[in-house]
Design a protein around this motif. Structure first.
Motif, PDB file in Angstrom:
ATOM      1  N   GLU A 115     -14.091  -5.893   5.178  1.00  0.00           N
ATOM      2  CA  GLU A 115     -12.691  -6.278   5.002  1.00  0.00           C
ATOM      3  C   GLU A 115     -11.791  -5.323   5.805  1.00  0.00           C
ATOM      4  O   GLU A 115     -11.868  -4.106   5.648  1.00  0.00           O
ATOM      5  N   LEU A 117      -8.812  -3.137   6.630  1.00  0.00           N
ATOM      6  CA  LEU A 117      -7.823  -2.444   5.809  1.00  0.00           C
ATOM      7  C   LEU A 117      -6.667  -1.880   6.626  1.00  0.00           C
ATOM      8  O   LEU A 117      -5.505  -2.004   6.236  1.00  0.00           O
ATOM      9  N   LYS A 134      -3.479  -3.632   5.195  1.00  0.00           N
ATOM     10  CA  LYS A 134      -3.700  -4.895   4.483  1.00  0.00           C
ATOM     11  C   LYS A 134      -2.747  -5.028   3.299  1.00  0.00           C
ATOM     12  O   LYS A 134      -2.661  -4.148   2.434  1.00  0.00           O
ATOM     13  N   ILE A 223      -6.187  -7.208  12.567  1.00  0.00           N
ATOM     14  CA  ILE A 223      -5.481  -6.834  11.338  1.00  0.00           C
ATOM     15  C   ILE A 223      -3.972  -6.870  11.549  1.00  0.00           C
ATOM     16  O   ILE A 223      -3.216  -7.356  10.703  1.00  0.00           O
ATOM     17  N   GLU A 227      -1.395  -9.432   9.612  1.00  0.00           N
ATOM     18  CA  GLU A 227      -0.353  -8.884   8.746  1.00  0.00           C
ATOM     19  C   GLU A 227       1.049  -9.251   9.228  1.00  0.00           C
ATOM     20  O   GLU A 227       1.995  -9.241   8.441  1.00  0.00           O
TER      21      GLU A 227
END
Length: 272
Positions: A115, A117, A134, A223, A227
């Motif tokens: 995942e 982060l 995240k 990421i 986001e």
């Protein structure tokens, strides 16, 4: 993962990105060696290796039980054996670093059990730090990034390296993208995948497409784009892996489905 731990990861990732970027700038002003990896267009410098080792030292000093997957493979150990994995590219855009001395970046991402982060992409030549945590949003320095503008595909400014990819030509994908180029507003190429994806998050580009990237090329950018509210998948529309090669499609969500329609590939075409 607890929020306090997440804050510590963010703090270290941003420190590593800035420190690595400043080191690369300092070394850029000094003589350095340039070597070929697979061809004259696939370069690595002594600076790449020094910067990666610098980042590894910073990480392991703080988190000795974390693993590291880096482009130059200077980490001693099997990255697959660690729950928390740092995915780093010390200089993404080495050819630009050598020739232009701009349009290169440091890319640092932290994944825990797959995942994403924390992601950080630092452009030291412009002192621009793109980063995301995240659930906490994406930022350029201190400015929040949100892809709220509705962009139609025909209005989009896209970025791709597919035109210069020999494998894409063999598969005929270059013809697909050339057709797409006639539909959108324009196409660009910067030469640093991490920076190009960060530009998508910032709205400077509306989409980015690549046939085959390594995990360290897209680990942080993925990421940051997500986001910021963007969509990131393979060209076939499948989720990106965090530790393997993949095609990449990152874009403003308004035209994701239409762009993916143009770029649909079978699973077999994405394997190296």
């Amino acid at each position: 993962m607890q929020s306090s731990s997440l804050a510590a990861l963010k703090e270290l990732a941003l420190h590593c990105a800035r420190s690595a970027g400043q080191l690369s700038l300092a070394r850029m002003r000094e003589p350095f060696t340039v070597e070929y990896k697979t061809s004259a267009s696939d370069l690595v410098t002594a600076v790449d290796k020094e910067v990666e080792q610098h980042v590894i030292n910073l990480i392991l000093e703080r988190f000795p039980d974390h693993g590291i997957l880096g482009e130059e493979r200077t980490f001693v150990g099997d990255p697959g054996q660690y729950d928390t994995l740092w995915v780093i590219d010390p200089i993404d855009g080495t050819t630009n670093f050598v020739h232009q001395q701009i349009n290169f970046s440091v890319s640092i991402a932290v994944y825990h059990k797959g995942e994403g982060l924390v992601g950080a992409v630092y452009d030291p030549s412009r002192d621009e730090l793109f980063y995301a945590v995240k659930g906490e949003g994406a930022f350029l320095n201190d400015r929040l990034l949100r892809l709220e503008r509705h962009v139609r595909l025909e209005e989009a400014l896209l970025c791709t390296s597919v035109f210069w990819n020999e494998r894409a030509e063999q598969m005929g994908i270059d013809l697909i993208v050339k057709k797409l180029a006639g539909k959108v507003r324009g196409m660009r190429l910067l030469g640093s995948a991490a920076l190009e994806m960060a530009y998508v998050a910032a709205g400077r580009l509306d989409g980015y497409v690549s046939l085959s990237l390594n995990a360290w090329d897209f680990g942080a950018g993925r990421i940051i784009v997500e986001e910021a509210g963007g969509r990131v998948t393979s060209m076939a529309g499948t989720p990106l892996p965090f530790d393997q090669k993949s095609s990449v499609m990152a874009c403003n969500p308004a035209f994701y489905e239409e762009l993916q329609h143009y770029l649909s590939l079978s699973e077999s075409t994405e394997k190296d």
